[in-house]
Design an enzyme around this catalytic site. Structure first.
Site, PDB file in Angstrom:
ATOM      1  N   THR A  13       0.820  -1.213   0.000  1.00 15.08           N
ATOM      2  CA  THR A  13       0.000   0.000   0.000  1.00 15.08           C
ATOM      3  C   THR A  13       0.857   1.268   0.000  1.00 15.08           C
ATOM      4  O   THR A  13       2.041   1.245   0.314  1.00 15.08           O
ATOM      5  CB  THR A  13      -0.944   0.018   1.217  1.00 15.08           C
ATOM      6  OG1 THR A  13      -0.170   0.041   2.417  1.00 15.08           O
ATOM      7  CG2 THR A  13      -1.864  -1.189   1.218  1.00 15.08           C
ATOM      8  N   ASP A  14       0.200   2.364  -0.338  1.00 19.89           N
ATOM      9  CA  ASP A  14       0.885   3.656  -0.349  1.00 19.89           C
ATOM     10  C   ASP A  14       0.459   4.476   0.865  1.00 19.89           C
ATOM     11  O   ASP A  14      -0.223   3.973   1.761  1.00 19.89           O
ATOM     12  CB  ASP A  14       0.622   4.397  -1.658  1.00 19.89           C
ATOM     13  CG  ASP A  14      -0.852   4.733  -1.885  1.00 19.89           C
ATOM     14  OD1 ASP A  14      -1.660   4.632  -0.926  1.00 19.89           O
ATOM     15  OD2 ASP A  14      -1.197   5.097  -3.018  1.00 19.89           O
ATOM     16  N   LEU A  15       0.823   5.728   0.888  1.00 19.97           N
ATOM     17  CA  LEU A  15       0.527   6.607   2.015  1.00 19.97           C
ATOM     18  C   LEU A  15      -0.972   6.734   2.268  1.00 19.97           C
ATOM     19  O   LEU A  15      -1.410   6.909   3.405  1.00 19.97           O
ATOM     20  CB  LEU A  15       1.147   7.991   1.766  1.00 19.97           C
ATOM     21  CG  LEU A  15       1.120   8.979   2.911  1.00 19.97           C
ATOM     22  CD1 LEU A  15       1.865   8.421   4.114  1.00 19.97           C
ATOM     23  CD2 LEU A  15       1.745  10.292   2.479  1.00 19.97           C
ATOM     24  N   ILE A  18      -3.958   2.546   0.135  1.00 16.34           N
ATOM     25  CA  ILE A  18      -4.478   1.732  -0.964  1.00 16.34           C
ATOM     26  C   ILE A  18      -3.303   1.093  -1.711  1.00 16.34           C
ATOM     27  O   ILE A  18      -2.162   1.533  -1.572  1.00 16.34           O
ATOM     28  CB  ILE A  18      -5.375   2.549  -1.923  1.00 16.34           C
ATOM     29  CG1 ILE A  18      -4.604   3.698  -2.563  1.00 16.34           C
ATOM     30  CG2 ILE A  18      -6.592   3.088  -1.186  1.00 16.34           C
ATOM     31  CD1 ILE A  18      -5.391   4.481  -3.600  1.00 16.34           C
TER      32      ILE A  18
END
Length: 134
Positions: A13-15, A18
């Site tokens: 996931t990213d910041l 997601i």
């Protein structure tokens, strides 16, 4: 058609929490590798013979985000097949919800990077077109 399950880990996931867009490409790559393995196609043996599959082109649609701990299914099928090329449809779903869709063109090449016909035992195991990419 081949189905491959993948769990979304925190590292995927990213910041925003997601799945980072490039990780969908990793998911579908793993699914293609497992599909070939399940068909009995030994990519390591192909490499020893000087042949490999490479991605020539990919067209991707990001439809809805996946999130941490989601259980996803990658559906892979052959759309079109030539002597040295396979066009695949790959879809990533969470349950019935479509999250990501890609049309992937694979080419069989030599160590020198030139397209070459796939070995007959490989084409016989692959079968033929199974789906449309809609």
């Amino acid at each position: 058609m081949h189905l491959f399950s993948v769990r979304v880990y925190y590292e995927d996931t990213d910041l925003a929490g997601i799945v980072y867009y490039a990780n969908y490409l990793k998911f579908i790559e793993r699914a293609r590798s497992e599909w070939l393995r399940d068909l009995g196609i030994d990519q390591a043996a192909m490499k020893r013979d000087g042949l490999v599959f490479v991605v020539r082109r990919i067209e991707a649609d990001y439809i809805s985000p996946a999130r941490f701990d989601d259980e996803l299914t990658v559906q892979s099928s052959i759309h079109e097949m030539g002597a040295a090329r396979i066009i695949m449809c790959q879809k990533v779903r969470r349950g019935d919800q479509l999250l990501f869709s890609a049309v992937v063109t694979l080419v069989c090449i030599t160590e020198a990077g030139r397209p070459v016909r796939m070995p007959k035992d490989v084409t016989s195991r692959l079968g033929g077109p199974e789906s449309t990419c809609s």
